[in-house]
Write a protein that holds these residues in place. Structure first.
Motif, PDB file in Angstrom:
ATOM      1  N   GLN A 194       5.535  -9.178 -39.776  1.00 57.86           N
ATOM      2  CA  GLN A 194       4.537  -9.539 -40.782  1.00 57.86           C
ATOM      3  C   GLN A 194       3.341 -10.228 -40.146  1.00 57.86           C
ATOM      4  O   GLN A 194       2.187 -10.000 -40.522  1.00 57.86           O
ATOM      5  N   ALA A 195       3.599 -11.091 -39.148  1.00 58.52           N
ATOM      6  CA  ALA A 195       2.494 -11.763 -38.460  1.00 58.52           C
ATOM      7  C   ALA A 195       1.614 -10.748 -37.742  1.00 58.52           C
ATOM      8  O   ALA A 195       0.374 -10.856 -37.747  1.00 58.52           O
ATOM      9  N   ALA A 196       2.227  -9.747 -37.113  1.00 59.68           N
ATOM     10  CA  ALA A 196       1.451  -8.722 -36.430  1.00 59.68           C
ATOM     11  C   ALA A 196       0.654  -7.871 -37.409  1.00 59.68           C
ATOM     12  O   ALA A 196      -0.454  -7.412 -37.101  1.00 59.68           O
ATOM     13  N   LEU A 197       1.192  -7.675 -38.613  1.00 61.04           N
ATOM     14  CA  LEU A 197       0.486  -6.873 -39.630  1.00 61.04           C
ATOM     15  C   LEU A 197      -0.697  -7.606 -40.239  1.00 61.04           C
ATOM     16  O   LEU A 197      -1.640  -6.976 -40.721  1.00 61.04           O
ATOM     17  N   THR A 198      -0.627  -8.947 -40.238  1.00 63.31           N
ATOM     18  CA  THR A 198      -1.654  -9.732 -40.933  1.00 63.31           C
ATOM     19  C   THR A 198      -2.726 -10.271 -40.001  1.00 63.31           C
ATOM     20  O   THR A 198      -3.332 -11.309 -40.265  1.00 63.31           O
ATOM     21  N   GLY A 199      -2.949  -9.573 -38.876  1.00 68.24           N
ATOM     22  CA  GLY A 199      -4.087  -9.916 -38.040  1.00 68.24           C
ATOM     23  C   GLY A 199      -3.811 -10.862 -36.897  1.00 68.24           C
ATOM     24  O   GLY A 199      -4.740 -11.479 -36.375  1.00 68.24           O
ATOM     25  N   HIS A 200      -2.539 -11.010 -36.470  1.00 65.44           N
ATOM     26  CA  HIS A 200      -2.211 -11.870 -35.343  1.00 65.44           C
ATOM     27  C   HIS A 200      -1.659 -11.029 -34.198  1.00 65.44           C
ATOM     28  O   HIS A 200      -0.978 -10.030 -34.431  1.00 65.44           O
ATOM     29  N   LEU A 201      -1.950 -11.466 -32.978  1.00 66.39           N
ATOM     30  CA  LEU A 201      -1.330 -10.852 -31.817  1.00 66.39           C
ATOM     31  C   LEU A 201      -0.023 -11.598 -31.535  1.00 66.39           C
ATOM     32  O   LEU A 201      -0.028 -12.817 -31.352  1.00 66.39           O
ATOM     33  N   VAL A 202       1.089 -10.873 -31.516  1.00 64.64           N
ATOM     34  CA  VAL A 202       2.405 -11.480 -31.326  1.00 64.64           C
ATOM     35  C   VAL A 202       2.980 -11.007 -29.994  1.00 64.64           C
ATOM     36  O   VAL A 202       3.091  -9.798 -29.744  1.00 64.64           O
TER      37      VAL A 202
ATOM     38  N   LEU B 240       7.380  -0.697 -37.676  1.00 63.78           N
ATOM     39  CA  LEU B 240       7.384  -0.708 -36.213  1.00 63.78           C
ATOM     40  C   LEU B 240       6.305   0.216 -35.664  1.00 63.78           C
ATOM     41  O   LEU B 240       5.600  -0.129 -34.701  1.00 63.78           O
ATOM     42  N   ALA B 241       6.193   1.393 -36.263  1.00 67.73           N
ATOM     43  CA  ALA B 241       5.223   2.367 -35.782  1.00 67.73           C
ATOM     44  C   ALA B 241       3.802   1.836 -35.845  1.00 67.73           C
ATOM     45  O   ALA B 241       2.960   2.169 -34.998  1.00 67.73           O
ATOM     46  N   SER B 242       3.510   0.987 -36.819  1.00 65.83           N
ATOM     47  CA  SER B 242       2.142   0.502 -36.995  1.00 65.83           C
ATOM     48  C   SER B 242       1.866  -0.832 -36.315  1.00 65.83           C
ATOM     49  O   SER B 242       0.703  -1.235 -36.223  1.00 65.83           O
ATOM     50  N   THR B 243       2.905  -1.528 -35.830  1.00 62.57           N
ATOM     51  CA  THR B 243       2.676  -2.864 -35.254  1.00 62.57           C
ATOM     52  C   THR B 243       2.923  -2.942 -33.754  1.00 62.57           C
ATOM     53  O   THR B 243       2.199  -3.642 -33.046  1.00 62.57           O
ATOM     54  N   VAL B 244       3.956  -2.279 -33.238  1.00 60.51           N
ATOM     55  CA  VAL B 244       4.269  -2.389 -31.813  1.00 60.51           C
ATOM     56  C   VAL B 244       3.286  -1.546 -31.010  1.00 60.51           C
ATOM     57  O   VAL B 244       3.187  -0.350 -31.181  1.00 60.51           O
ATOM     58  N   HIS B 245       2.552  -2.218 -30.099  1.00 64.05           N
ATOM     59  CA  HIS B 245       1.559  -1.510 -29.278  1.00 64.05           C
ATOM     60  C   HIS B 245       2.132  -1.087 -27.925  1.00 64.05           C
ATOM     61  O   HIS B 245       1.697  -0.069 -27.373  1.00 64.05           O
TER      62      HIS B 245
END
Length: 566
Positions: free
Chosen positions: A407-415, A441-446
């Protein structure tokens, strides 16, 4: 002369027939001046010759006898033993080298003296019996007055014990005196200094029924130090607990503490963990050298392609970057290096760790406190109300922490975070197993970086070798493929620089998995681990196995190390 050992002197006088039974009985029963030993009494009465008595003592104890010591000791011999050790134990060196030393002692009847001195000096000790008065004279001449120095040293120990931060006097009286003996204090200091100097990552103090082992983990492998006498286990462990400010009287439950040292101008933290065992407390110290936590990405040994990929990922404004690998693979060091790159005045960085290993100026670091209810998940949930730009989660251990991190990665934070998996692709399926939705996962993990640390072959003594064919077959290799013209396998022959181990330092093996469009699509569909690995290979993934083979060809790793870790 030989004060405090009247019973032993009486027995050896009788056994060696140096005096008639009637005379011995009369001397033993006769009143003597306070402090006058039986040995001195028979000498002053002229009943026994001094040389005969010294020879009898030596024969009784199994030592050689030196009836006459030189009036002066050469400077190189004097330098063999530290003055404080000389005064503490009443000894003088007579000869020695790097492997053995000959010592004359005031009290040859001390049963544990040889073992204590051998451990303290790091070499074999040969004790000889000499006239105690001559030994004391040499001590005073070359090392100062023994009585005054001993009193001063005891005063220093008392002050040190008093200054220990907040340490209350324990109820159990057998702990503190042992923990603060000069020899124990010196031994612990020397052991810790040597471990830091040898770049140890952990120091193990392990009590057993008949021995007390001390081992250091250096370059990922445990090495034995010279073992102290088993009787010193309790005072040594008590000293460590005093330094860590934990309850030294509590030996029934595990305890954790922290020791901070200054070593050669740099700060070193030691994390202490105690564990009650059958034969006493086992203590492990994790060595956290603050200077090693400040490595830049360029100093980690990342291959150029991996380094550029990591730098690109951590410069993104949001999303998740995962570093994975087993315990001791350098994950935390890699993340700290990333934080160093990102630590600028215009960004707010927050970390939650268990515990905080390295302190970095400008970053708010929060230690997990399970007793107080501060978990990874609770800290991470609070972080989102602290307006951070970048968040580091020491480890994702459960579904709740995984969900909040996503959720943190989705809301504009680098985790930035870590996982324990065997390779990069497995990190994705591990998060799925924790209950994270595949489309999230597909949209957040770089990207995912898997890594290992292998012992580096010592460059000072490495020699070409031909590995066993069966070993190569286990690796799925042919010698012709791995050693084409101009290439060889290498091993360390052992030299002083590597302490005879053949290894010095460590190298990193890396597997960098960037998220391509094809991988994201498979992840969103909930594809299996096999399908994800197949697609990663199509996308050009350089695996840990291939990275290890490259290290083999470069001569940086041995076949044995690759077999052990890959």
């Amino acid at each position: 002369m030989f004060e405090g050992h009247d019973q032993a002197i009486q027995e050896l006088l009788a056994a060696h027939r140096l005096i008639t039974p009637a005379a011995l009985l009369a001397m033993s029963a006769a009143p003597r001046t306070a402090g006058l030993s039986l040995a001195r009494a028979v000498l002053e009465a002229g009943l026994v010759d001094r040389l005969a008595l010294l020879q009898a003592v030596a024969a009784h104890l199994g030592y050689d006898c030196r009836p006459q010591l030189p009036p002066e000791l050469p400077p190189n011999v004097v330098a063999l033993v530290d003055a404080s050790l000389v005064r503490t134990h009443g000894i003088v060196p007579l000869a020695g080298d790097d492997r053995a030393i000959t010592l004359a002692v005031v009290d040859p009847f001390n049963p544990g003296l040889a073992g204590d001195l051998s451990f303290a000096l790091g070499r074999d000790v040969r004790i000889v019996v000499a006239d105690p008065e001559q030994v004391r004279r040499l001590i005073g001449r070359h090392y100062g007055d023994a009585a005054a120095s001993g009193a001063d040293a005891m005063d220093d120990v008392a002050l040190e014990a008093t200054a220990a931060a907040g340490v209350a006097e324990p109820a159990d009286p057998d702990l503190t005196p042992g923990a603060d003996r000069i020899s124990i204090v010196q031994f612990v200091n020397l052991t810790l200094a040597q471990a830091v100097r040898d770049r140890a990552s952990d120091i193990h103090f392990e009590p057993f029924e008949r021995e007390f082992r001390i081992r250091c983990r250096i370059d990922g492998a445990l090495r034995d130090l010279a073992p102290p006498p088993q009787s010193l286990a309790l005072p040594i462990i008590s000293r460590l607990k005093v330094l860590a400010n934990v309850n030294i009287a509590e030996r029934r439950v595990p305890q954790d503490g922290r020791i901070r040292l200054a070593f050669e101008g740099r700060a070193v933290d030691l994390r202490l963990s105690t564990l009650p065992t059958q034969f006493g407390e086992s203590v492990v110290l994790r060595v956290l050298d603050q200077s090693s936590g400040r490595l830049a990405l360029a100093e980690l040994g990342l291959p150029p392609a991996v380094r550029s990929g990591v730098e690109a990922v951590i410069r993104r404004p949001h999303g998740m970057f995962i570093v994975t690998g087993p315990t001791g693979s350098g994950k935390t060091t890699t993340l700290y290096s990333c934080l160093q790159e990102l630590n600028t005045p215009d960004a707010k960085l927050l970390t939650v760790e268990d515990p905080v290993e390295y302190e970095i100026d400008g970053i708010m670091q929060v230690p997990v406190n399970l007793a107080a209810g501060l978990t990874f998940a609770r800290a991470l949930r609070t972080f989102l109300r602290q307006d951070p730009d970048i968040v580091m989660v020491g480890e994702i251990r459960d579904a709740e922490t995984a969900q909040i991190a996503i959720q943190a990665a989705l809301t504009g934070h680098l985790v930035l975070t870590t996982l324990h998996t065997n390779d990069a692709v497995s990190a994705v399926t591990r998060l799925m197993d924790m209950g994270v939705e595949p489309f999230l996962l597909a949209s957040t993990v770089h990207a995912v970086l898997a890594q290992r640390l292998l012992r580096r072959t010592c460059t000072g003594c490495r020699v070409a070798c031909v590995p066993d064919g069966a070993v190569l077959a286990q690796l799925g290799l042919a010698a012709e493929r791995m050693a084409p013209a101009g290439n060889s396998f290498w091993r360390g022959a052992g030299c002083p620089a590597c302490n005879g181990s053949g290894y010095r330092g460590r190298i990193g093996l890396f597997e960098f998995l960037p998220m391509t469009d094809a991988l994201r699509e498979l992840i969103a569909q909930g594809a299996s681990l096999v399908d994800l690995r197949r697609q990663a290979g199509v996308d050009g993934l350089v695996t840990l196995r291939e990275s290890a083979f490259a290290a083999l060809l470069a001569g940086d790793a041995t076949v044995e190390e690759v077999m052990k870790y890959i």
